[in-house]
Design a protein around this motif. Sequence first.
Motif, PDB file in Angstrom:
ATOM      1  N   MET A 279      -5.753  22.440 -62.374  1.00  0.00           N
ATOM      2  CA  MET A 279      -5.623  23.548 -63.357  1.00  0.00           C
ATOM      3  C   MET A 279      -6.430  22.851 -64.528  1.00  0.00           C
ATOM      4  N   TYR A 280      -6.982  23.575 -65.333  1.00  0.00           N
ATOM      5  CA  TYR A 280      -7.490  23.146 -66.519  1.00  0.00           C
ATOM      6  C   TYR A 280      -6.984  23.911 -67.799  1.00  0.00           C
ATOM      7  N   ARG A 281      -6.571  22.872 -68.854  1.00  0.00           N
ATOM      8  CA  ARG A 281      -6.082  23.374 -70.006  1.00  0.00           C
ATOM      9  C   ARG A 281      -6.436  22.732 -71.166  1.00  0.00           C
ATOM     10  N   LEU A 282      -6.504  23.481 -72.413  1.00  0.00           N
ATOM     11  CA  LEU A 282      -7.117  22.866 -73.789  1.00  0.00           C
ATOM     12  C   LEU A 282      -5.923  23.174 -74.685  1.00  0.00           C
ATOM     13  N   ARG A 283      -6.012  22.130 -75.693  1.00  0.00           N
ATOM     14  CA  ARG A 283      -4.839  22.020 -76.679  1.00  0.00           C
ATOM     15  C   ARG A 283      -5.696  21.811 -78.090  1.00  0.00           C
TER      16      ARG A 283
ATOM     17  N   ARG B  78     -23.585  14.812 -63.966  1.00  0.00           N
ATOM     18  CA  ARG B  78     -22.838  15.470 -63.426  1.00  0.00           C
ATOM     19  C   ARG B  78     -21.707  14.793 -62.892  1.00  0.00           C
ATOM     20  N   ILE B  79     -20.495  15.500 -63.170  1.00  0.00           N
ATOM     21  CA  ILE B  79     -19.205  14.836 -62.816  1.00  0.00           C
ATOM     22  C   ILE B  79     -18.630  15.350 -61.236  1.00  0.00           C
ATOM     23  N   LEU B  80     -18.474  14.461 -60.445  1.00  0.00           N
ATOM     24  CA  LEU B  80     -18.082  14.838 -58.978  1.00  0.00           C
ATOM     25  C   LEU B  80     -16.659  14.222 -58.817  1.00  0.00           C
ATOM     26  N   GLN B  81     -15.507  14.902 -58.565  1.00  0.00           N
ATOM     27  CA  GLN B  81     -14.242  14.199 -58.230  1.00  0.00           C
ATOM     28  C   GLN B  81     -13.309  15.059 -57.078  1.00  0.00           C
ATOM     29  N   HIS B  82     -12.836  14.392 -56.377  1.00  0.00           N
ATOM     30  CA  HIS B  82     -12.186  15.083 -55.290  1.00  0.00           C
ATOM     31  C   HIS B  82     -10.916  14.203 -54.832  1.00  0.00           C
ATOM     32  N   GLY B  83      -9.803  15.031 -54.705  1.00  0.00           N
ATOM     33  CA  GLY B  83      -8.603  14.596 -54.308  1.00  0.00           C
ATOM     34  C   GLY B  83      -7.676  15.047 -55.235  1.00  0.00           C
ATOM     35  N   ARG B  84      -6.571  14.056 -55.476  1.00  0.00           N
ATOM     36  CA  ARG B  84      -5.493  14.142 -56.386  1.00  0.00           C
ATOM     37  C   ARG B  84      -6.279  13.753 -57.886  1.00  0.00           C
ATOM     38  N   VAL B  85      -6.289  14.913 -58.830  1.00  0.00           N
ATOM     39  CA  VAL B  85      -6.943  14.696 -59.791  1.00  0.00           C
ATOM     40  C   VAL B  85      -6.222  14.954 -61.033  1.00  0.00           C
ATOM     41  N   ARG B  86      -6.061  13.991 -61.904  1.00  0.00           N
ATOM     42  CA  ARG B  86      -5.347  14.091 -63.247  1.00  0.00           C
ATOM     43  C   ARG B  86      -5.882  13.433 -64.274  1.00  0.00           C
ATOM     44  N   ILE B  87      -6.379  14.317 -65.317  1.00  0.00           N
ATOM     45  CA  ILE B  87      -7.103  13.508 -66.432  1.00  0.00           C
ATOM     46  C   ILE B  87      -6.580  14.202 -67.733  1.00  0.00           C
ATOM     47  N   VAL B  88      -6.746  13.042 -68.690  1.00  0.00           N
ATOM     48  CA  VAL B  88      -6.425  13.546 -69.861  1.00  0.00           C
ATOM     49  C   VAL B  88      -7.542  13.409 -70.924  1.00  0.00           C
ATOM     50  N   GLY B  89      -8.180  14.202 -71.460  1.00  0.00           N
ATOM     51  CA  GLY B  89      -9.468  14.133 -72.125  1.00  0.00           C
ATOM     52  C   GLY B  89      -9.316  14.335 -73.587  1.00  0.00           C
ATOM     53  N   VAL B  90     -10.241  13.847 -74.548  1.00  0.00           N
ATOM     54  CA  VAL B  90     -10.385  14.200 -75.792  1.00  0.00           C
ATOM     55  C   VAL B  90     -11.860  14.519 -76.135  1.00  0.00           C
TER      56      VAL B  90
ATOM     57  N   LEU C  77      -1.107   3.645 -75.438  1.00  0.00           N
ATOM     58  CA  LEU C  77      -1.248   5.059 -75.505  1.00  0.00           C
ATOM     59  C   LEU C  77      -1.608   5.614 -73.828  1.00  0.00           C
ATOM     60  N   GLU C  78      -2.304   4.755 -73.144  1.00  0.00           N
ATOM     61  CA  GLU C  78      -2.832   5.140 -71.834  1.00  0.00           C
ATOM     62  C   GLU C  78      -1.384   5.286 -70.912  1.00  0.00           C
ATOM     63  N   ARG C  79      -0.629   4.379 -71.047  1.00  0.00           N
ATOM     64  CA  ARG C  79       0.588   3.903 -70.329  1.00  0.00           C
ATOM     65  C   ARG C  79       1.577   5.262 -70.637  1.00  0.00           C
ATOM     66  N   ALA C  80       1.670   5.881 -71.910  1.00  0.00           N
ATOM     67  CA  ALA C  80       2.544   6.831 -72.238  1.00  0.00           C
ATOM     68  C   ALA C  80       2.110   7.931 -71.970  1.00  0.00           C
ATOM     69  N   LEU C  81       0.769   8.312 -71.766  1.00  0.00           N
ATOM     70  CA  LEU C  81       0.147   9.746 -71.454  1.00  0.00           C
ATOM     71  C   LEU C  81       0.349   9.632 -69.642  1.00  0.00           C
ATOM     72  N   ARG C  82       0.280   8.534 -68.967  1.00  0.00           N
ATOM     73  CA  ARG C  82       0.264   8.517 -67.491  1.00  0.00           C
ATOM     74  C   ARG C  82       1.826   8.809 -67.045  1.00  0.00           C
ATOM     75  N   ALA C  83       2.420   8.447 -68.109  1.00  0.00           N
ATOM     76  CA  ALA C  83       4.225   8.771 -67.717  1.00  0.00           C
ATOM     77  C   ALA C  83       4.503   9.924 -68.105  1.00  0.00           C
ATOM     78  N   GLU C  84       3.653  10.940 -69.061  1.00  0.00           N
ATOM     79  CA  GLU C  84       4.179  12.160 -69.568  1.00  0.00           C
ATOM     80  C   GLU C  84       3.464  13.398 -68.960  1.00  0.00           C
ATOM     81  N   PRO C  85       4.329  14.129 -68.155  1.00  0.00           N
ATOM     82  CA  PRO C  85       3.541  15.326 -67.726  1.00  0.00           C
ATOM     83  C   PRO C  85       3.499  16.547 -68.522  1.00  0.00           C
ATOM     84  N   ASP C  86       4.231  16.541 -69.663  1.00  0.00           N
ATOM     85  CA  ASP C  86       4.047  17.741 -70.768  1.00  0.00           C
ATOM     86  C   ASP C  86       3.055  17.599 -71.530  1.00  0.00           C
ATOM     87  N   LEU C  87       2.193  18.748 -71.422  1.00  0.00           N
ATOM     88  CA  LEU C  87       1.127  18.914 -72.450  1.00  0.00           C
ATOM     89  C   LEU C  87       1.196  18.757 -73.761  1.00  0.00           C
ATOM     90  N   ALA C  88       2.307  19.384 -74.263  1.00  0.00           N
ATOM     91  CA  ALA C  88       2.780  19.314 -75.642  1.00  0.00           C
ATOM     92  C   ALA C  88       2.846  18.017 -76.033  1.00  0.00           C
TER      93      ALA C  88
END
Length: 295
Positions: free
Chosen positions: A1-5, A77-89, A125-136
Amino acid sequence: MYRLRLPAEPLRRYIENYWFVSHAPGEDVDLRVEVFVDARADLIFNFEASYRRVVIGGGVTEHDRSNLDAQRLVPIRILQHGRVRIVGVRFHLGGLAPFTRVRVAAWSGQTPSPERVFGDETRELERALRAEPDLAASGQMLDEFFLARLRLDRAQAAFERALSALVAGDGRAPVSLLAEVAASSPRQIERLFARGLGFPPKTVGRVLRFQSALRQLMSDPGVSLGEVAAAAGYFDQAHFVRDFRIFSGGVPRGYRGYYPPEGPADFAPNVVVFVQDAALATAETGPEPTPEGES
């Protein structure tokens, strides 16, 4: 799933959005993103499957850690397969500089680690984002991190005036005009662009003309290549085709009418794959922006 904030209001001049890609429980994701040249940067916190970064017409690298994919002059070109979880800016054009004390030119075409660019606090910040599932909550963490690092000075203000003039002129404003707008010399304008964007004004102008042509080509399937080239300020159609190959990795006719009508008006080419799939692209923009002058 792809979401923006959207980021907090004071950051929106510099950061376009925060973007999140995640997989459903037990789901494998096949991710393929075409990233054309736009001289912008993406900060990528990658928490699960590694991804392949393919330079179109060049090499391939494997990335299993977070990085800043800095401003480039080559399509990838970005190619990724499997369990994908990214937080991007996603930074706006010229939006990276206010958050780092290093001249942005140092990162052009590179993928440095986040802590090299933003400091050791990025690890927390990376450790905190890894542990936080909530987008808000993740968005709030990112807001706090970047607000604490936002530094504006006279040089940044002069750069922003010059860049705005270049953008307003669709990449065709001469350096002399940029210098006049910024109350600087042409030589100082070159230094400001190296500090704030990593490329000289003439190169940024080429990128802006390409982007303008690409948007018209994608949104209007009936337009001729000659019309696109003329509207974007190319000397002739041959120059347009040459730049198009360099910055997209393809030929113009392959992208005619490619962009969907429901896409955002300020379309950035690197989200083309996402916005074409209505089931995949959902936007979470957070609070509405506060009107200017209100708090």
